[in-house]
Design a protein around this motif. Structure first.
Motif, short mmCIF file in Angstrom:
data_model
loop_
_atom_site.label_atom_id
_atom_site.label_comp_id
_atom_site.label_asym_id
_atom_site.label_seq_id
_atom_site.Cartn_x
_atom_site.Cartn_y
_atom_site.Cartn_z
N TYR A 173 0.87 -1.16 0.22
CA TYR A 173 -0.03 0.13 -0.05
C TYR A 173 0.96 1.11 0.08
CZ TYR A 173 -4.34 2.48 0.83
OH TYR A 173 -5.53 3.19 0.50
N THR A 174 2.19 1.12 0.22
CA THR A 174 2.95 2.34 0.39
C THR A 174 3.61 2.87 -1.08
OG1 THR A 174 5.15 1.07 0.61
CG2 THR A 174 3.56 1.53 2.69
N ILE A 175 3.35 1.42 -2.15
CA ILE A 175 3.92 2.14 -3.46
C ILE A 175 2.82 3.44 -3.91
CG2 ILE A 175 4.05 1.20 -5.80
CD1 ILE A 175 4.41 -1.55 -4.55
N PRO A 176 3.44 4.23 -4.42
CA PRO A 176 2.65 5.50 -5.18
C PRO A 176 1.98 4.90 -6.38
CG PRO A 176 5.05 6.10 -4.65
CD PRO A 176 4.94 4.72 -4.53
N SER A 177 0.54 5.52 -6.26
CA SER A 177 -0.47 4.88 -7.31
C SER A 177 0.02 5.11 -8.69
CB SER A 177 -1.84 5.42 -6.88
OG SER A 177 -1.86 6.71 -6.90
N LEU A 178 0.67 6.41 -8.76
CA LEU A 178 0.68 6.90 -10.18
C LEU A 178 1.97 6.12 -10.73
CD1 LEU A 178 0.13 8.62 -12.64
CD2 LEU A 178 1.59 10.47 -11.50
N ALA A 179 2.99 6.03 -9.94
CA ALA A 179 4.26 5.19 -10.29
C ALA A 179 3.67 3.88 -10.68
CB ALA A 179 5.09 5.08 -9.31
N LEU A 180 2.97 3.32 -9.78
CA LEU A 180 2.45 1.65 -10.33
C LEU A 180 1.72 1.68 -11.64
CD1 LEU A 180 2.34 -1.08 -9.00
CD2 LEU A 180 0.31 -0.70 -7.85
N PHE A 181 1.01 2.74 -11.88
CA PHE A 181 0.15 2.64 -13.36
C PHE A 181 1.04 2.66 -14.38
CE2 PHE A 181 -3.65 5.20 -10.84
CZ PHE A 181 -4.06 3.87 -10.28
N ASN A 205 -4.57 -2.27 -16.33
CA ASN A 205 -3.42 -1.73 -15.53
C ASN A 205 -3.97 -1.09 -14.22
OD1 ASN A 205 -1.63 -1.94 -17.72
ND2 ASN A 205 -1.71 -0.43 -18.55
N ILE A 206 -5.14 -0.43 -14.34
CA ILE A 206 -5.76 0.27 -13.16
C ILE A 206 -6.29 -0.77 -12.18
CG2 ILE A 206 -7.46 1.66 -12.69
CD1 ILE A 206 -5.70 3.27 -13.66
N ILE A 207 -6.92 -1.83 -13.00
CA ILE A 207 -7.52 -3.02 -12.35
C ILE A 207 -6.41 -3.74 -11.46
CG2 ILE A 207 -8.91 -5.18 -12.69
CD1 ILE A 207 -10.24 -3.93 -15.15
N VAL A 208 -5.44 -4.25 -12.04
CA VAL A 208 -4.40 -4.83 -11.42
C VAL A 208 -3.98 -4.05 -10.19
CG1 VAL A 208 -1.94 -5.96 -11.56
CG2 VAL A 208 -3.70 -6.37 -13.26
N ALA A 209 -3.42 -2.83 -10.49
CA ALA A 209 -2.99 -1.80 -9.39
C ALA A 209 -3.94 -1.89 -8.17
CB ALA A 209 -2.72 -0.45 -9.84
N LEU A 210 -5.12 -1.56 -8.30
CA LEU A 210 -6.03 -1.37 -7.28
C LEU A 210 -6.64 -2.66 -6.60
CD1 LEU A 210 -8.71 1.08 -8.81
CD2 LEU A 210 -6.82 1.71 -7.38
N SER A 267 -13.95 -0.02 -0.95
CA SER A 267 -14.84 0.09 -2.05
C SER A 267 -14.59 1.96 -2.32
CB SER A 267 -16.13 0.08 -1.95
OG SER A 267 -17.15 0.58 -2.71
N VAL A 268 -14.76 2.80 -1.16
CA VAL A 268 -14.53 4.20 -1.28
C VAL A 268 -13.16 4.27 -1.74
CG1 VAL A 268 -14.36 6.29 0.23
CG2 VAL A 268 -16.19 4.68 0.51
N SER A 269 -12.10 3.53 -1.14
CA SER A 269 -10.68 3.87 -1.48
C SER A 269 -10.42 3.61 -2.97
CB SER A 269 -9.82 3.08 -0.70
OG SER A 269 -8.44 3.09 -1.13
N ASN A 270 -10.83 2.62 -3.58
CA ASN A 270 -11.05 2.34 -5.14
C ASN A 270 -11.79 3.64 -5.83
OD1 ASN A 270 -9.62 -0.09 -4.46
ND2 ASN A 270 -11.13 -1.29 -5.21
N ILE A 271 -12.89 3.78 -5.54
CA ILE A 271 -13.48 4.79 -6.38
C ILE A 271 -12.66 6.14 -6.44
CG2 ILE A 271 -15.49 6.51 -6.63
CD1 ILE A 271 -17.02 3.84 -5.45
N SER A 272 -11.87 6.53 -5.25
CA SER A 272 -11.23 7.72 -5.14
C SER A 272 -9.84 7.33 -6.18
CB SER A 272 -10.51 8.04 -3.67
OG SER A 272 -9.92 8.93 -3.55
N LEU A 273 -9.25 6.33 -5.80
CA LEU A 273 -7.89 5.93 -6.56
C LEU A 273 -8.15 5.86 -8.15
CD1 LEU A 273 -6.11 3.51 -4.18
CD2 LEU A 273 -5.36 5.88 -4.52
N VAL A 274 -9.00 5.36 -8.57
CA VAL A 274 -9.35 5.09 -10.01
C VAL A 274 -9.09 6.51 -10.77
CG1 VAL A 274 -11.12 4.74 -11.73
CG2 VAL A 274 -10.85 3.20 -9.94
N SER A 275 -9.61 7.67 -10.17
CA SER A 275 -9.37 9.04 -10.74
C SER A 275 -8.02 9.28 -11.06
CB SER A 275 -10.00 10.06 -9.80
OG SER A 275 -11.36 9.76 -9.62
N VAL A 276 -6.88 8.87 -10.42
CA VAL A 276 -5.62 8.95 -10.93
C VAL A 276 -5.31 8.47 -12.03
CG1 VAL A 276 -3.19 8.39 -9.84
CG2 VAL A 276 -4.91 8.80 -8.30
#
Length: 227
Positions: free
Chosen positions: A63-71, A87-92, A150-159
């Motif tokens: 969970y400490t991996i930055p989302s944008l870097a992972l994408f 890519n988004i589905i795997v990362a989330l 669920s809420v975390s995913n909906i927020s992170l998808v926007s990235v």
């Protein structure tokens, strides 16, 4: 409002993509995390405690991996295109597993050991007991974790919109690029509505799958005693 009238179909399409990119990781993470939690839940042995600690720490590290870097990195690992929603589905899914593994283990450990012993005494095999006793009784503790993910995913998808993947984050990027705050506001409101909708669905699912919880919290009728 004229902009909204002319773009509502686009907003619905982006919301549908956003919802798919949010729900699939939640389902995949649950399918992975719950069996892992069953394997690592504490049963009194030191080895099992050590394994549980290691798995929980590893999941927390994910969970400490930055989302944008992972994408950005995942396409080179998966062999996909940079704009592939996979890519988004795997990362989330990875982030959701990081949140769910410990919660699922805690949920399974919350089941009364006396109930489990009673199920064993009745001849329940391990797999049957898990699906008939362990998992259903752990749902009241598990569902709050699912709601958080669920809420975390909906927020992170926007990235993902930062790298060009279509979802409600596209409204943020387009609005910022054109200095059109109304479009940004529509994206924010639409994301909030999706989060509330998913949370409501999970609340209703919990109530439907745990009817004994409603019976436990229901007010008891007052008994009048004659003097």
């Amino acid at each position: 409002m004229k902009w909204l009238e002319g773009h509502w179909q686009e907003i619905l399409s982006l919301a549908g993509s956003h919802l798919i990119q949010s729900i699939l990781p939640l389902l995949l993470a649950a399918l992975i995390s719950i069996p892992v939690a069953r394997l690592i839940r504490i049963n009194g042995t030191r080895r099992r405690r050590t394994v549980r600690w290691g798995v929980v720490q590893l999941s927390a590290l994910l969970y400490t991996i930055p989302s944008l870097a992972l994408f950005v990195v995942l396409p080179s690992i998966l062999g996909t295109q940079i704009l592939d929603p996979l890519n988004i589905i795997v990362a989330l899914t990875m982030y959701a597993i990081a949140l769910l593994v410990r919660s699922a283990a805690d949920a399974l450990e919350s089941v009364d050991p006396a109930v489990l012993r009673a199920a064993d005494a009745m001849g329940y095999r391990p797999v049957r007991r898990f699906f008939s006793v362990d998992l259903p009784l752990s749902l009241p503790v598990l569902f709050p974790a699912l709601r958080v993910v669920s809420v975390s995913n909906i927020s992170l998808v926007s990235v993902g919109a930062l790298i060009g993947i279509d979802n409600l984050g596209t409204l943020f990027m387009d609005g910022l690029r054109r200095s059109f705050t109304f479009e940004v506001g529509v994206g924010i409101v639409a994301t909030l509505v999706l989060a509330l909708l998913m949370d409501l669905i999970l609340v209703l699912a919990q109530r439907m799958l745990t009817p004994w919880e409603r019976a436990r919290t229901a007010p008891r009728p007052t008994r009048w005693v004659a003097a």
